[in-house]
Motif scaffolding. Structure first.
Motif, PDB file in Angstrom:
ATOM      1  N   UNK A 284      28.259  33.160  38.818  1.00  0.00           N
ATOM      2  CA  UNK A 284      29.536  33.857  38.699  1.00  0.00           C
ATOM      3  C   UNK A 284      30.675  33.000  39.243  1.00  0.00           C
ATOM      4  N   UNK A 285      31.820  33.084  38.562  1.00  0.00           N
ATOM      5  CA  UNK A 285      33.060  32.517  39.095  1.00  0.00           C
ATOM      6  C   UNK A 285      34.170  33.572  39.050  1.00  0.00           C
ATOM      7  N   UNK A 286      33.791  34.802  38.706  1.00  0.00           N
ATOM      8  CA  UNK A 286      34.741  35.902  38.617  1.00  0.00           C
ATOM      9  C   UNK A 286      34.623  36.848  39.792  1.00  0.00           C
ATOM     10  N   UNK A 287      35.263  38.018  39.715  1.00  0.00           N
ATOM     11  CA  UNK A 287      35.272  38.949  40.844  1.00  0.00           C
ATOM     12  C   UNK A 287      33.944  39.650  41.104  1.00  0.00           C
ATOM     13  N   UNK A 288      33.030  39.598  40.138  1.00  0.00           N
ATOM     14  CA  UNK A 288      31.725  40.257  40.313  1.00  0.00           C
ATOM     15  C   UNK A 288      30.614  39.277  39.957  1.00  0.00           C
ATOM     16  N   UNK A 289      29.431  39.534  40.496  1.00  0.00           N
ATOM     17  CA  UNK A 289      28.265  38.725  40.178  1.00  0.00           C
ATOM     18  C   UNK A 289      27.111  39.655  39.821  1.00  0.00           C
ATOM     19  N   UNK A 290      26.149  39.114  39.099  1.00  0.00           N
ATOM     20  CA  UNK A 290      25.027  39.925  38.622  1.00  0.00           C
ATOM     21  C   UNK A 290      24.090  40.246  39.787  1.00  0.00           C
ATOM     22  N   UNK A 291      23.822  41.539  39.965  1.00  0.00           N
ATOM     23  CA  UNK A 291      22.880  41.979  40.994  1.00  0.00           C
ATOM     24  C   UNK A 291      21.492  42.168  40.401  1.00  0.00           C
ATOM     25  N   UNK A 292      21.426  42.709  39.185  1.00  0.00           N
ATOM     26  CA  UNK A 292      20.135  42.905  38.515  1.00  0.00           C
ATOM     27  C   UNK A 292      20.380  43.044  37.023  1.00  0.00           C
ATOM     28  N   UNK A 293      19.368  42.707  36.234  1.00  0.00           N
ATOM     29  CA  UNK A 293      19.469  42.793  34.781  1.00  0.00           C
ATOM     30  C   UNK A 293      18.090  43.078  34.199  1.00  0.00           C
ATOM     31  N   UNK A 294      17.957  44.244  33.602  1.00  0.00           N
ATOM     32  CA  UNK A 294      16.759  44.589  32.834  1.00  0.00           C
ATOM     33  C   UNK A 294      17.146  44.527  31.370  1.00  0.00           C
ATOM     34  N   UNK A 295      16.741  43.487  30.651  1.00  0.00           N
ATOM     35  CA  UNK A 295      17.158  43.328  29.258  1.00  0.00           C
ATOM     36  C   UNK A 295      16.948  44.595  28.434  1.00  0.00           C
ATOM     37  N   UNK A 296      17.987  44.928  27.673  1.00  0.00           N
ATOM     38  CA  UNK A 296      18.010  46.087  26.780  1.00  0.00           C
ATOM     39  C   UNK A 296      18.023  47.432  27.513  1.00  0.00           C
TER      40      UNK A 296
ATOM     41  N   UNK B 223      35.131  34.862  45.059  1.00  0.00           N
ATOM     42  CA  UNK B 223      36.284  34.956  44.160  1.00  0.00           C
ATOM     43  C   UNK B 223      37.555  35.143  44.977  1.00  0.00           C
ATOM     44  N   UNK B 224      38.559  34.339  44.693  1.00  0.00           N
ATOM     45  CA  UNK B 224      39.827  34.392  45.417  1.00  0.00           C
ATOM     46  C   UNK B 224      40.886  35.065  44.555  1.00  0.00           C
ATOM     47  N   UNK B 225      41.329  36.277  44.912  1.00  0.00           N
ATOM     48  CA  UNK B 225      42.325  36.971  44.088  1.00  0.00           C
ATOM     49  C   UNK B 225      43.635  36.206  43.963  1.00  0.00           C
ATOM     50  N   UNK B 226      43.930  35.335  44.942  1.00  0.00           N
ATOM     51  CA  UNK B 226      45.182  34.574  44.872  1.00  0.00           C
ATOM     52  C   UNK B 226      45.173  33.554  43.738  1.00  0.00           C
ATOM     53  N   UNK B 227      43.979  33.227  43.247  1.00  0.00           N
ATOM     54  CA  UNK B 227      43.869  32.263  42.146  1.00  0.00           C
ATOM     55  C   UNK B 227      43.839  32.946  40.781  1.00  0.00           C
ATOM     56  N   UNK B 228      43.789  34.276  40.777  1.00  0.00           N
ATOM     57  CA  UNK B 228      43.512  35.000  39.542  1.00  0.00           C
ATOM     58  C   UNK B 228      44.661  35.935  39.173  1.00  0.00           C
ATOM     59  N   UNK B 229      45.407  35.639  38.103  1.00  0.00           N
ATOM     60  CA  UNK B 229      46.536  36.484  37.694  1.00  0.00           C
ATOM     61  C   UNK B 229      46.140  37.635  36.781  1.00  0.00           C
ATOM     62  N   UNK B 230      44.825  37.747  36.497  1.00  0.00           N
ATOM     63  CA  UNK B 230      44.358  38.660  35.452  1.00  0.00           C
ATOM     64  C   UNK B 230      43.507  39.797  36.008  1.00  0.00           C
ATOM     65  N   UNK B 231      42.614  39.492  36.943  1.00  0.00           N
ATOM     66  CA  UNK B 231      41.565  40.423  37.350  1.00  0.00           C
ATOM     67  C   UNK B 231      41.824  41.037  38.717  1.00  0.00           C
ATOM     68  N   UNK B 232      41.317  42.257  38.881  1.00  0.00           N
ATOM     69  CA  UNK B 232      41.280  42.932  40.183  1.00  0.00           C
ATOM     70  C   UNK B 232      39.820  43.126  40.588  1.00  0.00           C
ATOM     71  N   UNK B 233      39.630  43.576  41.798  1.00  0.00           N
ATOM     72  CA  UNK B 233      38.288  43.838  42.315  1.00  0.00           C
ATOM     73  C   UNK B 233      38.304  45.221  42.972  1.00  0.00           C
ATOM     74  N   UNK B 234      38.837  46.193  42.220  1.00  0.00           N
ATOM     75  CA  UNK B 234      39.023  47.529  42.784  1.00  0.00           C
ATOM     76  C   UNK B 234      37.694  48.226  43.084  1.00  0.00           C
TER      77      UNK B 234
END
Length: 589
Positions: free
Chosen positions: A248-260, A271-282
């Motif tokens: 991940x390089x965004x505000x969230x990362x994968x915790x688990x994934x069960x395909x389908x 993730x640094x919000x000061x570098x990101x003009x698009x996303x929040x981490x609410x």
């Protein structure tokens, strides 16, 4: 998207299926149910942002709160999570949680205004050599989820791996611009220890990346927003396995994934919000339930029970019966999204088999567009199309080169006259259709209308799973079949060349009508070489209309997304460029 990959078109472009680029406004919408709305161009939203627009953090959202879990309900599994393999709009929408690109789209969840801004880059790029050389500078404090700093060499490596043979699902714009249409013959990827030369992609320092294209490409800022123009950490590249759990390089990362079945995300502390003009981490996390199809999916969102109160679906539009319920109940108004997507639905006429333009024009005149439009769900799911360009694309005009507006129900008298003039009365037509409950009645309606206009129509049902593979054959035995296409970004260079260039006719090509005009192929080359983007947009529209006047296709619908979301969510926006819900500002009330 768009559609972006032909293999996904049946799911993405079937209105009410997976759709394929503001939330509360309803530009061009008409909720009467059957009557066609009057499409209005929305391209004024899609310009390039300024340096200030590209600077983080993302703008404050009125009423926003932190905490809670947001939920997603999706109709299918996620075949790809590797940014290099992502093209489909659903995958692009979910990748916004964990992936970032050099540029990207900034959506105002209240007004719907959408602009392109620097995402990882400080701005939307600077060009020299009349558009052949593009330079991007990375922002400060960009990190992978393990805390490793992101450098220009990671961006370069991320692009180099796109040349590998297994990377076969993502867009290829940047690779082709750098190395030509046969880019894999030039370079096979980084796994043999070789790199692309500095004369192809330069990295003079850790913050700077320079693209040296073979020709001028003023669309480069938009191409840099495609999901695969992203940094990849070489030490973490597991090739095909990277699809299972990408960094991940965004505000969230994968915790688990069960395909389908499911995929869950938690906050990414790097993730640094000061570098990101698009996303929040609410929200604290996202949980997606996969494999829930209509009508159950839409019914759950309408009811909003339990966790569904805080749920969205990224691309699955409401099914026709629920559309009627939603449009007739004012209680859904405050949690309804009705927005244009970049997709245009058409019925392709196989020009290899139906060679006479008069016969093709007769087909277009006789086609029961109004009846097909109603069977697809009416105005809630789109506006009746009269040309090949979506209202979300720069340069769009409400043109009608085939003269279809006057009689959307079809004009059998005019069609018969054209057939007689062509000496083609009782002309045989093989109509192929996807054998589903949705397309069975539509194919019957088309058959009846065309027969009444002097054609002799034979219907051929196709397996919906292999539908696009079958009609995608350049020697397919069918005369008329439904397809569609979506712009990759709001410029018609991503619509007309891929779908109408006769030099690209081949098995699997999106030129499904097999249209080929040497004069118009030359026009494609001329417009692609233009350096004035605004002038080029006007020229693409003119060329699209000139091509459509040859009747290679019958336009039917400018597609819209029409769906409700859970009442417990705030700031639910829509990205019209990719045709999906925008997750970047969503919060739990």
């Amino acid at each position: 998207m768009r559609l972006r990959k032909a293999a996904y078109v049946p799911a993405m472009l079937a209105i009410g299926a997976l759709a394929l680029t503001g939330c509360s406004s309803n530009a061009g919408s008409n909720k009467s149910g059957d009557k066609a709305g009057s499409a209005k161009s929305e391209v004024q939203n899609f310009g390039l942002g300024t340096l200030a627009d590209s600077t983080g953090p993302a703008p404050a959202v009125a009423g926003s709160k932190t905490g809670g879990t947001a939920y997603g309900i999706e109709s299918a599994g996620l075949d790809h999570l590797d940014p290099g393999q992502i093209y489909v709009n659903e995958y692009q929408a979910i990748a916004a949680l964990y992936n970032r690109t050099l540029t990207n789209y900034k959506v105002d969840p209240v007004t719907g205004k959408t602009i392109l801004v620097g995402d990882l880059a400080t701005d939307t790029g600077k060009t020299s050599d009349n558009g052949k050389t593009w330079t991007f500078t990375l922002k400060d404090n960009l990190k992978f989820e393990d805390g490793t700093a992101i450098t220009s060499k990671d961006v370069k490596y991320g692009i180099e791996r796109l040349y590998a043979a297994y990377q076969d699902q993502g867009p290829a714009f940047i690779q082709e611009w750098l190395s030509g249409a046969d880019y894999r013959k030039v370079y096979e990827g980084p796994y043999g220890g070789k790199e692309l030369g500095e004369d192809v992609i330069g990295t003079p320092d850790d913050k700077t990346i320079v693209f040296h294209f073979k020709e001028a490409h003023l669309d480069a800022p938009y191409a840099a927003a495609m999901p695969n123009i992203a940094p990849i950490q070489k030490s973490k590249d597991t090739k095909e396995k990277y699809d299972v759990h990408p960094d991940s390089i965004g505000p969230y990362k994968i915790a688990s994934h069960e395909p389908d079945k499911s995929i869950k995300f938690v906050k990414n502390p790097m993730w640094d919000p000061k570098s990101d003009p698009i996303r929040h981490q609410f929200v604290d996390g996202w949980e997606f339930e996969l494999g829930i199809t209509n009508p159950a999916l839409t019914t759950r969102l309408m009811a909003g029970n339990g966790n569904d109160k805080n749920a969205i679906t990224l691309v699955q539009a409401a099914d026709a019966p629920n559309i009627a319920k939603i449009s007739g109940d004012a209680s859904y108004k405050d949690r309804l999204v009705s927005k244009f997507m970049p997709f245009v639905d058409v019925f392709d006429i196989n020009n290899t088999r139906v060679k006479d333009p008069k016969v093709r024009k007769a087909l277009a005149l006789a086609f029961p567009r109004a009846q097909v439009y109603k069977l697809l769900g009416g105005a809630a799911t789109g506006d009746m199309a009269n040309n090949l360009i979506s209202p979300t694309v720069s340069g769009w005009k409400d043109t009608d080169p085939l003269g279809l507006k006057a009689k959307p129900e079809g004009d059998p008298v005019a069609a018969k006259a054209l057939l007689k003039e062509a000496g083609a009365e009782n002309y045989p037509i093989v109509l192929a259709y996807s054998n589903t409950p949705r397309w069975q009645p539509i194919s019957a309606a088309v058959q009846e209308a065309l027969n009444s206009a002097g054609f002799k129509v034979e219907r051929k049902e196709l397996d919906p799973t292999t539908y696009y593979s079958v009609i995608g054959k350049k020697d397919n035995p069918y005369d008329l079949y439904r397809t569609g296409w979506g712009a990759d970004w709001p410029v018609a260079s991503t619509v007309i060349p891929p779908t109408m260039d006769g030099r690209k006719i081949a098995d699997g090509s999106p030129n499904y009508s097999h249209y080929n005009s040497e004069a118009n192929n030359a026009e494609i080359d001329r417009i692609q070489a233009m350096t004035d983007q605004k002038a080029a947009a006007d020229e693409w529209m003119k060329l699209a209309d000139k091509m459509l006047a040859d009747a290679p296709k019958i336009p039917t619908t400018y597609s819209k997304f029409y769906q409700v979301y859970g009442a417990g969510l705030g700031a639910v926006g829509f990205n019209e460029v990719i045709g999906a819900i925008d997750v970047n500002s969503i919060y739990v009330k």
